[in-house]
Scaffold this motif. Structure first.
Motif, mmCIF file in Angstrom:
data_model
loop_
_atom_site.group_PDB
_atom_site.id
_atom_site.type_symbol
_atom_site.label_atom_id
_atom_site.label_comp_id
_atom_site.label_asym_id
_atom_site.label_seq_id
_atom_site.Cartn_x
_atom_site.Cartn_y
_atom_site.Cartn_z
ATOM 1 N N ALA A 77 1.720 -47.841 -1.684
ATOM 2 C CA ALA A 77 3.160 -48.001 -1.486
ATOM 3 C C ALA A 77 3.876 -47.118 -2.493
ATOM 4 O O ALA A 77 3.471 -47.030 -3.645
ATOM 5 N N LEU A 78 4.896 -46.435 -2.047
ATOM 6 C CA LEU A 78 5.684 -45.598 -2.934
ATOM 7 C C LEU A 78 7.075 -46.216 -2.986
ATOM 8 O O LEU A 78 7.702 -46.401 -1.945
ATOM 9 N N ALA A 79 7.514 -46.552 -4.205
ATOM 10 C CA ALA A 79 8.806 -47.232 -4.339
ATOM 11 C C ALA A 79 9.890 -46.459 -3.595
ATOM 12 O O ALA A 79 10.023 -45.255 -3.745
ATOM 13 N N GLY A 80 10.627 -47.162 -2.758
ATOM 14 C CA GLY A 80 11.723 -46.530 -2.033
ATOM 15 C C GLY A 80 11.313 -45.829 -0.750
ATOM 16 O O GLY A 80 12.160 -45.387 0.021
ATOM 17 N N VAL A 125 1.007 -39.191 4.866
ATOM 18 C CA VAL A 125 1.938 -39.523 5.938
ATOM 19 C C VAL A 125 2.720 -40.773 5.553
ATOM 20 O O VAL A 125 2.120 -41.784 5.173
ATOM 21 N N ASN A 126 4.035 -40.699 5.649
ATOM 22 C CA ASN A 126 4.878 -41.860 5.368
ATOM 23 C C ASN A 126 5.131 -42.611 6.663
ATOM 24 O O ASN A 126 5.664 -42.053 7.612
ATOM 25 N N LEU A 127 4.715 -43.882 6.693
ATOM 26 C CA LEU A 127 4.835 -44.685 7.915
ATOM 27 C C LEU A 127 5.834 -45.812 7.700
ATOM 28 O O LEU A 127 5.499 -46.827 7.088
ATOM 29 N N VAL A 142 1.641 -52.329 3.439
ATOM 30 C CA VAL A 142 0.429 -51.801 2.811
ATOM 31 C C VAL A 142 -0.811 -52.607 3.220
ATOM 32 O O VAL A 142 -1.890 -52.061 3.429
ATOM 33 N N GLY A 143 -0.638 -53.926 3.387
ATOM 34 C CA GLY A 143 -1.780 -54.776 3.749
ATOM 35 C C GLY A 143 -2.219 -54.620 5.196
ATOM 36 O O GLY A 143 -3.260 -55.121 5.600
#
Ligand SMILES: Nc1nc2c(ncn2[C@@H]2O[C@H](COP(=O)(O)OP(=O)(O)OP(=O)(O)O)[C@@H](O)[C@H]2O)c(=O)[nH]1
Ligand SMILES: [Mg+2]
Length: 618
Positions: free
Chosen positions: A187-190, A242-244, A249-250
């Motif tokens: 996970a990337l904040a934001g 790739v940003n989905l 995340v789980g």
């Protein structure tokens, strides 16, 4: 872009080489840096002045982490086989080569590493030995380049060889439907969830609609990156992030595939299987296996059309326990379920619709399966199931064994009892989803306890423990110190946690063997507002990155260093006093006494009176 992969035995210098070539340390985690050992895949970007570029995948050499090596192996096109010049080829040199022989490597370069450790007169010998051992493998006839990351000798020659290999590679099926095995999720904040992987074929553009498999969830690509650079489109052979949006995340894990909508999942795969030499003799017609496709480890049964026959190649059907995506022509590797020995590999010939294997069920089998399903989540013994299905106990037990081997039935231990996979599927899915979510929320922890799992899925802990034990037996979950985790999971500390432990376990360069105080560390842990510190500490201790000795805490590297000196001393002197030990490591009595006791307790030394001897001598 193309993908270069490292391979080779533990400690032969793979990660050092990647660092020397790219400036990037592929060992991402403090545990890796502290232990000086790669645990999981690492990634780096290699660029040449003329625009030729590649992604490098660095793999762990230790055999315990072979499943992580396998998760990265399918994407490799150029192989850098690293063999330490002073040691020569070793067990995992050959095992990695055997694996890569089944996959997609087009070009191999043998790197004879640590060449500085071999005298000039010995080098031709070392080269010849490597060439001889590697005959008959994918590295047969590959150039052998002596390299040292200490003196930089040979690095330019190696760069040139890599450049030539990359320039000669064809593009990776750009018109084929995209297929991206996921090897990292974070996970990337934001931004939400990011998945990364090697795009095996095709192209992906921003905004494109893809499917996350298995599961069939439709997703849209919000943005794309290649080694930190934003791209509007990416093509086969690239390392892609790739940003989905909208995906938790789980909900996604290593082994999943981000694919074009054309692909469907199946449990029934026709394959051409090529056994490793000699392995066919030890196989049965049906063998429970772990199959490695892309970044996934899939459990299933490999049924050979015929056991007898000439050669090592057989037509076979691979029945997977759960639907997964496989593609005709795709290369794979199989290991035995337990022990996890490499059996062979092959390619997919055809993918059948799911459920095709149920036709030949006899009435006894059908009756037992009905009894199992009726029992729901109540584990039943073979005798109970036999009674319920009107089948003799011995016959019931034999059928149940077959159903277990085929992955239709789960067996629990103590006492032996059975559950239908259908009945447990929901429980298994909930356990796995919970474990994955927790791992994403607390990546620094070793995993999740059975108690936490039992609470989360609202089942009795004793039943949950029996299910967990069988999941571990099956290689679906890993268990360490009472924590359960998915196989692809290795704990990693947050940057704040890392900085915290770097600071409070700092080593004074003037006194490299002096430890830090455990009490100070624990007090600081309590005072700190950084979340998860005590779990992170347990993780560091469990992985050996930190070692508790009495009231002190050492770094794993310090202990390794002290142990090496202790062993050298004991080999020379045979027996020593604490004072001799203290002098040899340059510490004080205050630290030497607990250290000596710790080495006694861990089986390195043996105490007799005031003296210590090496246990291996005793
Ligand atoms: N003398 C010498 N030592 C080297 C060289 N390259 C690496 N080393 C040392 O060898 C050890 C292992 O290096 P790594 O690069 O971590 O080895 P690795 O193959 O990545 O190890 P794993 O990932 O755990 O399999 C380290 O202590 C390095 O400093 C070299 O060219 N010369
Ligand atoms: Mg390494």
């Amino acid at each position: 872009m193309h993908i270069i992969g490292t391979a080779g035995h533990v400690d032969h210098g793979k990660s050092s080489l990647v660092r020397a070539l790219t400036g990037t340390d592929p060992d991402r985690w403090i545990e890796e840096r502290v232990r000086g050992m790669t645990l999981d895949l690492g990634f780096a970007h290699l660029r040449f002045g003329d625009g030729v570029e590649a992604g490098i995948i660095d793999v762990p050499g230790h055999e315990r982490f072979l499943h992580n090596m396998l998760a990265g192996a399918a994407g490799m096109e150029v192989l850098l086989l690293v063999v330490a010049a002073n040691e020569g080829p070793a067990a995992q040199t050959l095992e990695h080569l055997a694996i890569l022989g089944y996959l997609n490597v087009r070009h191999t370069i043998v790197v004879l590493s640590k060449i500085d450790l071999v005298a000039a007169g010995e080098r031709a010998n070392a080269q010849a030995r490597v060439r001889e051992v590697l005959g008959g493998t994918v590295a047969d006839g590959a150039p052998v380049i002596g390299v040292s990351t200490r003196t930089n000798e040979g690095l330019d020659t190696l760069r040139e060889a890599i450049h030539a290999a990359l320039a000669a590679l064809p593009a990776r099926a750009p018109e084929a439907p995209p297929f991206l095995p996921v090897d990292r999720v974070f996970a990337l904040a934001g931004h939400g969830t990011i998945v990364t992987g090697t795009l095996m074929q095709g192209r992906i553009a921003t905004g494109e609609a893809l499917v996350l498999q298995p599961g069939g969830r439709h997703v849209r690509v919000r943005s794309l990156q290649v080694f930190g650079e934003k791209r509007d489109a990416v093509s086969g052979g690239m390392r892609v992030a790739v940003n989905l949006p909208g995906v938790e995340v789980g909900d996604v894990a290593r082994g999943d595939v981000l694919a074009a909508p054309e692909f469907a999942t199946s449990t029934n795969v026709r394959v051409r299987f090529r056994a490793l030499p000699g392995k066919l003799a030890a196989m049965r017609r049906r063998t429970p296996v772990r199959a490695y496709f892309g970044s996934a480890e899939l459990l299933g049964t490999l049924a050979l059309d015929a056991l007898e026959g000439a050669g090592d190649e057989r037509a076979a059907t691979l029945t997977l326990r759960a639907p997964a995506i496989t593609v005709p022509g795709q290369a794979f590797v199989v290991r035995r379920l337990t022990p996890k020995v490499l059996l062979g590999g092959g390619t997919v010939e055809a993918v059948a619709a799911a459920g095709a294997e149920e036709a030949d069920e006899t009435p006894d089998v059908a009756a037992l399966r009905t009894a199992l399903v009726a029992a729901g989540l109540q584990p039943k013994t073979a005798a109970e199931l036999g009674a319920a299905a009107n089948v003799r106990e011995a016959r019931a037990a034999a059928i149940l064994d077959e159903l277990v081997a085929a992955g239709r039935v789960m067996v629990l231990a103590r006492p032996v009892a059975f559950l239908a996979i259908e009945a447990t599927a929901d429980v298994l899915a909930r356990i796995e989803a919970f474990v994955r979510t927790r791992q994403a929320e607390r990546p620094w922890a070793l995993g999740v306890t059975s108690l936490a799992i039992a609470r989360a899925i609202a089942l009795d802990e004793p039943l949950v423990i029996r299910v967990l034990v069988s999941l571990v037996d099956d290689g679906r979950l890993a268990q360490r110190l009472g924590y359960y985790a998915t196989l692809d999971f290795s704990p990693s500390l947050s940057p704040e946690q890392r900085a915290f432990f770097e600071r409070y376990t700092a080593i004074d360069p003037a006194q490299p063997v002096v430890p830090n105080s455990l009490e100070v560390l624990v007090t600081e842990m309590r005072r700190s507002a950084i979340p998860g510190l005590s779990q992170a500490f347990d993780t560091l201790v469990a992985t050996g990155a930190l070692v508790k000795v009495g009231t002190d805490v050492y770094r794993g590297t310090q202990i390794a260093d002290i142990r090496a000196r202790l062993e050298t001393l004991l080999r020379r002197e045979k027996q020593i006093t604490v004072s001799a030990f203290r002098d040899a490591i340059g510490s004080s009595r205050k630290y030497a006494v607990p250290l000596m006791e710790w080495f006694d307790a861990t089986g390195v030394t043996l105490r007799s009176g005031d003296l210590r001897v090496l246990r291996e001598h005793a």
